[in-house]
Design an enzyme around this catalytic site. Structure first.
Site, mmCIF file in Angstrom:
data_model
loop_
_atom_site.group_PDB
_atom_site.id
_atom_site.type_symbol
_atom_site.label_atom_id
_atom_site.label_comp_id
_atom_site.label_asym_id
_atom_site.label_seq_id
_atom_site.Cartn_x
_atom_site.Cartn_y
_atom_site.Cartn_z
ATOM 1 N N SER A 44 31.392 3.936 -37.435
ATOM 2 C CA SER A 44 30.646 4.422 -38.597
ATOM 3 C C SER A 44 30.450 3.262 -39.562
ATOM 4 C CB SER A 44 31.454 5.521 -39.291
ATOM 5 O OG SER A 44 30.909 5.820 -40.559
ATOM 6 N N TYR A 50 39.416 9.594 -42.366
ATOM 7 C CA TYR A 50 38.249 9.374 -41.506
ATOM 8 C C TYR A 50 37.866 7.893 -41.497
ATOM 9 C CZ TYR A 50 33.425 9.527 -39.803
ATOM 10 O OH TYR A 50 32.271 9.291 -39.090
HETATM 11 N N1 LIG Z 1 26.508 12.132 -38.681
HETATM 12 C C1 LIG Z 1 26.897 11.062 -39.380
HETATM 13 O O1 LIG Z 1 26.508 10.887 -40.547
HETATM 14 C C2 LIG Z 1 27.788 10.041 -38.732
HETATM 15 C C3 LIG Z 1 27.897 8.797 -39.343
HETATM 16 C C4 LIG Z 1 28.726 7.839 -38.773
HETATM 17 C C5 LIG Z 1 29.426 8.136 -37.621
HETATM 18 N N2 LIG Z 1 29.307 9.364 -37.045
HETATM 19 C C6 LIG Z 1 30.087 9.644 -35.844
HETATM 20 O O2 LIG Z 1 29.263 10.146 -34.829
HETATM 21 C C7 LIG Z 1 30.042 10.936 -33.935
HETATM 22 C C8 LIG Z 1 29.316 12.234 -33.666
HETATM 23 O O3 LIG Z 1 29.302 13.001 -34.858
HETATM 24 P P1 LIG Z 1 28.061 13.929 -35.273
HETATM 25 O O4 LIG Z 1 27.602 13.465 -36.576
HETATM 26 O O5 LIG Z 1 27.127 14.038 -34.146
HETATM 27 O O6 LIG Z 1 28.802 15.325 -35.567
HETATM 28 P P2 LIG Z 1 28.972 16.630 -34.676
HETATM 29 O O7 LIG Z 1 27.685 17.224 -34.318
HETATM 30 O O8 LIG Z 1 29.978 17.466 -35.421
HETATM 31 O O9 LIG Z 1 29.618 16.066 -33.346
HETATM 32 C C9 LIG Z 1 30.986 15.906 -33.157
HETATM 33 C C10 LIG Z 1 31.287 16.332 -31.718
HETATM 34 O O10 LIG Z 1 32.658 16.023 -31.428
HETATM 35 C C11 LIG Z 1 33.192 17.083 -30.666
HETATM 36 N N3 LIG Z 1 34.632 17.140 -30.877
HETATM 37 C C12 LIG Z 1 35.300 17.277 -32.054
HETATM 38 N N4 LIG Z 1 36.619 17.332 -31.822
HETATM 39 C C13 LIG Z 1 36.783 17.211 -30.481
HETATM 40 C C14 LIG Z 1 37.915 17.204 -29.628
HETATM 41 N N5 LIG Z 1 39.165 17.352 -30.119
HETATM 42 N N6 LIG Z 1 37.722 17.051 -28.309
HETATM 43 C C15 LIG Z 1 36.479 16.920 -27.795
HETATM 44 N N7 LIG Z 1 35.366 16.927 -28.542
HETATM 45 C C16 LIG Z 1 35.530 17.077 -29.869
HETATM 46 C C17 LIG Z 1 32.499 18.354 -31.207
HETATM 47 O O11 LIG Z 1 32.456 19.365 -30.226
HETATM 48 P P3 LIG Z 1 33.540 20.567 -30.195
HETATM 49 O O12 LIG Z 1 33.734 21.013 -31.620
HETATM 50 O O13 LIG Z 1 32.916 21.570 -29.322
HETATM 51 O O14 LIG Z 1 34.771 19.993 -29.597
HETATM 52 C C18 LIG Z 1 31.102 17.834 -31.506
HETATM 53 O O15 LIG Z 1 30.246 18.037 -30.403
HETATM 54 C C19 LIG Z 1 31.403 11.098 -34.597
HETATM 55 O O16 LIG Z 1 32.331 10.194 -34.030
HETATM 56 C C20 LIG Z 1 31.142 10.727 -36.026
HETATM 57 O O17 LIG Z 1 32.298 10.245 -36.679
HETATM 58 C C21 LIG Z 1 28.493 10.314 -37.570
#
Ligand SMILES: NC(=O)c1ccc[n+]([C@@H]2O[C@H](COP(=O)([O-])OP(=O)(O)OC[C@H]3O[C@@H](n4cnc5c(N)ncnc54)[C@H](OP(=O)(O)O)[C@@H]3O)[C@@H](O)[C@H]2O)c1
Length: 256
Positions: free
Chosen positions: A137, A150
């Site tokens: 991130s 985080y």
């Molecule tokens: N969106 C942003 O602004 C942003 C910015 C920087 C970095 N990121 C990073 O991008 C990545 C994806 O996030 P996103 O924004 O796409 O959010 P998201 O839609 O909430 O995706 C997170 C995914 O992780 C899975 N997950 C959570 N806990 C888990 C576990 N214990 N085991 C297996 N799967 C798990 C969730 O599925 P389940 O709940 O079904 O397990 C969900 O599909 C993350 O690492 C996040 O930190 C996002």
């Protein structure tokens, strides 16, 4: 990274950035396996794109990671790309710390990628070419004070990724870091998916795939929006960026 003829595992591939990457890599002709805890989330993704393969996985459970790694390698022997994308983000008040919540964030965002990578490295290293892609991130580089654990997990994963790359330099496994900016997903709740300050998901995926396409040797995928955070320390703008994020974080904490 070669963008075709791969078998790609994406943790957290049922939603948000993971699902966007799953669809984009599938469109390029790759076999894509998505994994996450919620069967419903996985079912929604496979209903929309029936060519995706889905398997349940909880990256916080060592026994489940072990079971999963064995099963995925058996079902998909050509598996050669691991995208450690699963993550959780929570606002925390350090004066009233919920330590169980803190541990869950660390278990998901840091121990999860470490455990799954360790479990799959023997398999990946047998492939003629392989990739581990860790999703960190912009907050790994300038923290958002509202989400201390985080940010810390993402900074730690950035550091881990550097060492992983160095230790694997004489193997067939390349290591890439994806550094997203603030993107419209449901990572912190429904409001994020429509927050105008966040980048639209489709645009983020398009920019990411363009960098991967144009720079096949890229070690870090830094799109324009996140560059000010990634390079703040070097550019001497860290304090300014930290102040800006802190103000934004106060707003988040007031309206979670
Ligand atoms: N969106 C942003 O602004 C942003 C910015 C920087 C970095 N990121 C990073 O991008 C990545 C994806 O996030 P996103 O924004 O796409 O959010 P998201 O839609 O909430 O995706 C997170 C995914 O992780 C899975 N997950 C959570 N806990 C888990 C576990 N214990 N085991 C297996 N799967 C798990 C969730 O599925 P389940 O709940 O079904 O397990 C969900 O599909 C993350 O690492 C996040 O930190 C996002």
């Amino acid at each position: 990274m070669q963008l075709h003829d791969n078998t790609i595992l994406i943790t957290g591939g049922g939603s948000g950035i993971g699902r966007g990457l799953a669809d984009a890599f599938h469109a390029l002709g790759n076999t894509v396996v998505i994994a996450g805890r919620s069967q419903r989330t996985l079912d929604e993704a496979t209903a929309a794109n029936p060519d995706l393969h889905a398997m349940t996985l909880d990256v916080t459970e060592p026994a489940d990671v072990h079971r999963f790694a064995h099963e995925v390698a058996e079902r998909f022997p050509a598996l050669n790309v691991l995208i450690n994308n699963a993550g959780v983000m929570r606002i925390e008040d350090v004066t009233r710390h919920d330590l169980a919540g803190v541990e869950a964030i660390i278990a998901t965002n840091l121990l999860g990628p470490i455990r799954l990578t360790a479990a799959l490295i023997p398999h990946l290293a047998q492939q003629p070419r392989a990739t581990v892609m860790n999703v960190t991130s912009g907050l790994a580089f300038v923290p958002l004070a509202a989400t201390p654990t985080y940010n810390a997990t993402k900074a730690a994963l950035h550091s881990y990724t550097l060492s992983l790359r160095e230790q694997l330099r004489d193997t067939s496994v390349e290591v890439i870091e994806l550094v997203p900016p603030y993107v419209q997903t449901r990572l912190t709740g429904e409001h994020q998916a429509t927050d105008p300050r966040a980048m639209p998901l489709d645009a983020y995926i398009a920019d990411t795939m363009a960098i991967l396409h144009d720079h096949p040797d890229a070690k870090e995928v830094i799109i324009e929006r996140v560059a000010p955070l990634r390079h703040a320390e070097v550019h001497g703008t860290f304090d300014e960026m930290f102040g800006h994020l802190s103000a934004m974080g106060r707003e988040f904490s007031a309206n979670p």
